[in-house]
Design a protein around this motif. Structure first.
Motif, PDB file in Angstrom:
ATOM      1  N   VAL A 283     -34.149   0.516  14.312  1.00  0.00           N
ATOM      2  CA  VAL A 283     -34.584   1.916  14.337  1.00  0.00           C
ATOM      3  C   VAL A 283     -33.521   2.693  15.098  1.00  0.00           C
ATOM      4  N   ALA A 284     -33.010   3.748  14.474  1.00  0.00           N
ATOM      5  CA  ALA A 284     -31.898   4.458  15.093  1.00  0.00           C
ATOM      6  C   ALA A 284     -32.337   5.626  15.950  1.00  0.00           C
ATOM      7  N   THR A 285     -33.603   5.970  15.849  1.00  0.00           N
ATOM      8  CA  THR A 285     -34.111   7.126  16.595  1.00  0.00           C
ATOM      9  C   THR A 285     -34.971   6.629  17.760  1.00  0.00           C
ATOM     10  N   PRO A 286     -35.163   7.461  18.784  1.00  0.00           N
ATOM     11  CA  PRO A 286     -35.890   6.989  19.971  1.00  0.00           C
ATOM     12  C   PRO A 286     -37.351   6.672  19.665  1.00  0.00           C
TER      13      PRO A 286
ATOM     14  N   ILE B 278     -43.948   8.005  12.511  1.00  0.00           N
ATOM     15  CA  ILE B 278     -45.206   7.467  13.047  1.00  0.00           C
ATOM     16  C   ILE B 278     -44.975   6.019  13.449  1.00  0.00           C
ATOM     17  N   PRO B 279     -45.113   5.711  14.737  1.00  0.00           N
ATOM     18  CA  PRO B 279     -44.782   4.354  15.211  1.00  0.00           C
ATOM     19  C   PRO B 279     -45.391   3.242  14.359  1.00  0.00           C
ATOM     20  N   GLY B 280     -46.630   3.414  13.928  1.00  0.00           N
ATOM     21  CA  GLY B 280     -47.259   2.363  13.134  1.00  0.00           C
ATOM     22  C   GLY B 280     -46.503   2.081  11.854  1.00  0.00           C
ATOM     23  N   SER B 281     -46.134   3.140  11.113  1.00  0.00           N
ATOM     24  CA  SER B 281     -45.472   2.847   9.844  1.00  0.00           C
ATOM     25  C   SER B 281     -44.023   2.438  10.055  1.00  0.00           C
ATOM     26  N   ILE B 282     -43.383   2.924  11.131  1.00  0.00           N
ATOM     27  CA  ILE B 282     -42.027   2.451  11.433  1.00  0.00           C
ATOM     28  C   ILE B 282     -42.051   0.946  11.663  1.00  0.00           C
ATOM     29  N   ASN B 283     -43.021   0.498  12.461  1.00  0.00           N
ATOM     30  CA  ASN B 283     -43.124  -0.939  12.741  1.00  0.00           C
ATOM     31  C   ASN B 283     -43.369  -1.739  11.492  1.00  0.00           C
TER      32      ASN B 283
END
Lengths: 415, 610
Positions: free
Chosen positions: A12-15, A90-95
């Protein structure tokens, strides 16, 4: 080229945190095919310099609608085939997307790995790399204190189990210790699960303890950082009884903020403050506050805390001294708050620890299953991967004395 | 006798035999010189072939057209597949052989292939070390040859020990090649000493087998050889017994008379094959050690006692043996002993098994520091093939460690060196799931062809097996079960080979053995791929040359400790640096940055291309 690993890496390249959009980068030969797979695109749709709006699927379900940009070999940041996925923040979908990529054969990149590949492929020059390398060395996964100890313990257990498996394979004729292996590996599974849970806790909840003498403004700061009025605030020293905690996001980093009772070492609050100091295990960062910076951190706290940020609180009430190396803050005027936030959000380490811990857990669980189905050969392979991954966390090389040779020292075998 | 031979092989043991045959297959004229022609192919210790990883080596030797597998099949008395319940990648086929018949069969192969035999003792190499032109023999004088293979086994300055008896020999009843060893030492070859041992031999009739546990032979049509070898139809019974406290006490009583304890033996022995007294010292709590009782042959009157290797005095050995159940009245035909011998240090040998300082001398077998018949045969085959190639002015060949145990062994010996006799363990191979006994034929076809040692007949067999396997793979890729392609379905944990066969419609009529092998390939494919990738990324480090680095002490990118270690070890490549104990991954990364920076400044000044 210098040591390029042919594996596909992703990161992930963004914070961390919630935002409108996030970027996930994927690099390595086969990235196009991998994305075509998860997006259910026809073959070669992403060949060349392309962009595509589409969905990433997990089974039948669409995880997210994304925009992907493809960069062919020789024309990307790293010089390899690259994909940049722009997804919703959205952290969930990024994960979920990261998980899918990993399932399909990619692996989480180590800190600075994209830059390293860019350099190895001649896309960055040496000066650029030195600057990045300095950043990269700061971010090196230095896990100290309890984390390192539990990792070392886990490694020892893994080595022991591997020795018995290998010993059993090579000397099966002479050893009837089959029965001991399954219980040992089952115990190892629960150790690995514990370690993984701890790793996740460490990354998700880096603890920041606000400590200092009574009435120095800790709770006010706490409320300010948490954005709420939860802690009791009064002028009476020692009004915060147990201390409260809350999980906050500061500059995109998630951490656990702990307010504590006045660590005065006196009176009723003495027990409470000693309990707090006992909880310190070397991995927390402590914000030590005292009015005007007059009270330095107690030696016990200095010894046990991971890192201490000293704060001159209530700066609105005093003059700035010369040689002032402490951050001056005032919850009333807001002075120094931004500086403090920047400082505490510079947390070392990345998502690699929990990823590695998950991988180790999976390897060991699968190895255990293989022993049950009498597939010792596969089990040995999985245990080797678990050992390598654990060594990697500890920064140890892969120079392992052959497991079977270790076993020979302990087994009475030989005809 | 000829004026000059192409290849001279010194020694008629398991290494010498395969070396001679391989050199012959390369089209060379070969002479094999052995002190006692009658003992060519003799099994010095255990009358058995195979085991875990060793069994796979036998099949690899067969795939390269060696003779060991065929002889093992023809003279087999007892068969077991070890590790049957541990997973097919670690199965170890093992046979008990009729020792006399095995030697005779190997001798038959040698004679049939036109290998010339000379009974004599080789006393030294002839010529200056960088241009050896033959060997010197005690009776026949100088025998000229274009290339030499030294396969002298445990005979280089062999010393035998039992109690306070010491005498010269590579093996009981054999000479010791003292002159040859002296010649090598004089030529400044670095040699070291190893030790090994052997148990007593017992007269079969004097043992009460009724008191022993029987170990039945598995009924199996398993053949080591991929070609059409003849399978022996004879089986014999093997037994097991065990030592007891009494045995241990006897050993303890005589321990002070052990030549090892007395310090008369300096050579290091293998941890995996200790003498009984070693076991007693190292594991004093253990009362019961299993002893295997193996007949030396169908009509032989001798039992071999596997597990009771000893160099204690005769009296001690007799008492220990008589303390075993069933051995109360045992009659000993030969007592156990230890042998200490010289072997060549790994620095002298390169990856083609050539002695580095020579142009045409190769080493094979126990003189390289290995132990075991199978290991010796494999090294002999490669050494003989390469000796032949040198004669034909071809480049000698290398075997990859990712593809065979033979490759692993050669790589281990030559790059890591040894501190005890080398025996193959399956875990020495990172790619163990690929290097299996069932697919040795398919694995080694390419390398065998490149080495030029495959006969036409063998090539036909191997390529037909490969074709059939490809056909089966195509079937697995095309059929599906519940929407999952069969080849992927194989990878599910717990799916067995028989299940896959049941589920597929198209596999009937195909060769069962090859079907199982291909299914296993699919089953392990994921792991094999990961291994390959790891190996490849390791290999890329090999290409990074460190020779241009003057001093490591000024390199800022790496920490002090690493600088000191690297300065001391001075590795040639980044790959070697990585293997140095104490060097961490971050040190390697630091070095890469340093090198990268160095390279780009050069490029700038050269206007360069990178």
């Amino acid at each position: 080229m210098c040591g390029i690993s042919p594996e596909i890496i992703c990161a992930v390249a963004t914070p961390e945190g919630t935002s409108a959009l996030s970027v996930i980068r994927v690099s390595g030969l086969g990235s196009f095919a991998l994305l075509e797979d998860v997006m259910r695109l026809e073959k070669n749709r992403l060949q060349g310099m392309r962009r595509k709006v589409g969905r990433i699927y997990h089974g039948e379900r669409a995880v997210d609608e994304v925009v992907v940009y493809s960069w062919p070999e020789g024309r990307s940041f790293t010089g390899e085939e690259m994909i940049e996925i722009i997804c919703h923040g959205i952290p969930g979908s990024i994960n979920m997307i990261m998980k899918l990529l990993i399932e399909k054969g990619a692996r989480k990149a180590y800190p600075g790995e994209f830059a390293r590949r860019a350099f190895a492929n001649g896309r960055l020059n040496a000066v650029q790399v030195i600057e990045l390398a300095a950043l990269w060395n700061d971010n090196e996964n230095k896990y100290t204190g309890e984390t390192e100890e539990s990792c070392i313990r886990l490694l020892k257990e893994i080595e022991k189990v591997r020795e018995s498996i290998e010993g059993n394979i090579e000397f099966s004729e002479e050893h009837d210790e089959d029965k001991e292996i399954l219980p040992a590996i089952e115990r190892l599974v629960s150790e690995a699960v514990k370690f993984r849970k701890k790793a996740i806790m460490i990354e998700k909840n880096t603890r920041i303890m606000i400590m200092g003498p009574a009435n120095s403004g800790k709770s006010t700061l706490f409320n300010l950082l948490c954005g709420r009025e939860s802690a009791l605030v009064s002028n009476e020293p020692g009004t915060t009884r147990d201390g409260s905690t809350c999980i906050v996001e500061i500059n995109g980093k998630r951490m656990m903020l702990c307010d504590t009772a006045g660590t005065d070492g006196k009176g009723l609050d003495r027990k409470a403050s000693e309990a707090v100091i006992k909880r310190l295990d070397g991995s927390e960062r402590v914000i030590w506050m005292s009015e005007g910076g007059k009270v330095p951190p107690y030696s016990k706290v200095r010894k046990r805390a991971g890192e201490i940020i000293e704060i001159e609180a209530k700066s609105d009430l005093s003059e700035r001294l010369e040689n002032d190396r402490m951050i001056r803050i005032s919850s009333v005027t807001g002075e120094g708050i931004k500086e403090l936030k920047d400082m505490i959000s510079r947390v070392p380490g990345s998502m690699s620890l929990s990823a590695a811990a998950e991988k180790i857990e999976k390897c060991i669980k699968d190895a255990c299953g293989s022993i049950r189905s009498e597939e010792f050969d596969i089990s040995a392979e999985l245990m080797m991967e678990a050992e390598m991954e654990t060594r990697r966390i500890l920064g140890k090389g892969e120079n392992i004395q052959l497991s079977v040779e270790r076993a020979l020292n302990n087994l009475c075998v030989g005809k | 006798m000829k004026e000059e031979w192409d290849v001279i092989v010194i020694g008629g043991g398991h290494a010498g035999i395969e070396a001679a045959l391989a050199a012959g297959r390369e089209g060379c004229s070969v002479v094999l010189i052995s002190a006692k022609l009658g003992r060519i192919g003799e099994m010095s210790c255990n009358p058995s072939i195979g085991g875990i990883a060793k069994g796979t080596i036998v099949r690899e030797v067969d795939s390269l057209d060696g003779s060991m597998a065929k002889s093992a099949d023809e003279t087999r008395l007892h068969f077991r597949m070890l590790n049957r319940r541990k997973g097919p990648a670690v199965w170890g086929p093992r046979v008990q052989s009729d020792a006399a018949a095995y030697a005779a069969t190997q001798q038959k192969y040698i004679i049939n292939k036109g290998i010339f035999l000379i009974e004599d003792e080789v006393t030294g190499l002839n010529g200056s070390t960088d241009s050896i032109n033959g060997v010197r023999c005690r009776k026949n004088g100088i025998v000229r040859g274009k290339a030499i293979v030294i396969a002298a086994g445990t005979f280089l300055k062999g010393r035998l020990f039992r109690g306070n008896e010491t005498w010269r020999g590579g093996r009981i009843g054999d000479i010791s090649a003292d002159s040859l060893e002296e010649d090598l030492v004089r030529r400044m070859f670095h040699v070291e000493r190893f030790k090994t041992g052997t148990p007593a031999r017992i007269v079969r009739e004097s043992v009460n087998t009724g008191d022993l546990e029987e170990q039945p032979s598995e009924k199996s049509a398993f053949r080591f050889s991929f070609a059409d070898s003849v399978l022996s139809k004879i089986t014999v019974k093997c037994f097991t017994t065990h030592t007891s406290r009494k045995t241990m006490d006897i050993a303890k009583d005589y321990l002070h008379l052990s030549p090892l304890m007395a310090g008369r033996i300096e050579g290091t022995g293998p941890r995996y094959c200790p003498s009984y007294e070693d076991k007693v010292v190292k594991f004093p709590e253990r009362m019961h050690h299993k002893i295997y009782v193996e007949p030396m042959g169908y009509r032989s009157r001798i039992f071999y006692l596997n597990g009771l290797s000893s160099s204690l005095p005769r009296e001690a050995q007799e008492k220990m043996i008589k303390s075993l159940p069933g051995f109360h009245d045992a009659e000993i035909s030969d007592y156990g002993y230890a042998v200490e011998y010289s072997y060549l240090h790994f620095s002298e040998i390169d990856e083609t098994l050539k002695l580095r300082r020579t142009k045409n001398v190769f080493a094979a077998g126990q003189i390289c520091g290995t132990s075991g018949y199978e290991e010796a045969a494999a090294l002999g085959l490669i050494a003989g093939a390469n000796a032949g190639r040198i004669v034909k002015e071809l480049d000698p060949g290398r075997i990859s460690r990712m593809n065979s145990y033979i490759g692993v062994m050669i790589d281990d010996i030559v790059s890591k060196g040894l501190d005890e006799p080398y025996r193959m363990f399956s875990s020495r191979a990172e790619n163990r799931l690929h290097i299996r006994q069932d697919n040795a034929d398919r694995r080694l076809y390419e390398e065998g062809s490149r080495l030029g040692i495959l006969s036409k007949h063998r090539k036909e067999i191997l390529s037909s097996n490969i074709e059939e396997a490809e056909g089966i793979k195509r079937i697995l890729d095309s059929e599906s079960v519940d929407g999952v392609i069969l080849s992927k379905w194989c990878r599910r944990p717990g799916v067995s080979v028989s299940e896959v066969k049941k589920v597929s419609g198209l596999l009937d009529g195909k060769n069962e053995i090859i079907i199982s092998s291909v299914i296993l390939d699919e089953k392990y494919r994921g792991y094999i791929e990961r291994n390959r990738r790891r190996y490849e990324s390791g290999r890329s480090l090999e290409k990074v040359n460190l020779k241009e680095i003057g001093s490591y002490m000024e390199i800022d990118e790496i920490c002090w400790e690493a600088r000191e270690t690297l300065e001391k070890e001075r590795p040639d490549t980044l790959a070697k640096a990585e293997k140095i104990p104490g060097i961490r991954p971050t040190d390697i990364q630091g070095l890469m940055i340093f090198l990268g920076r160095k390279r780009s400044t050069w490029n700038d000044s050269n206007g360069g291309d990178s």
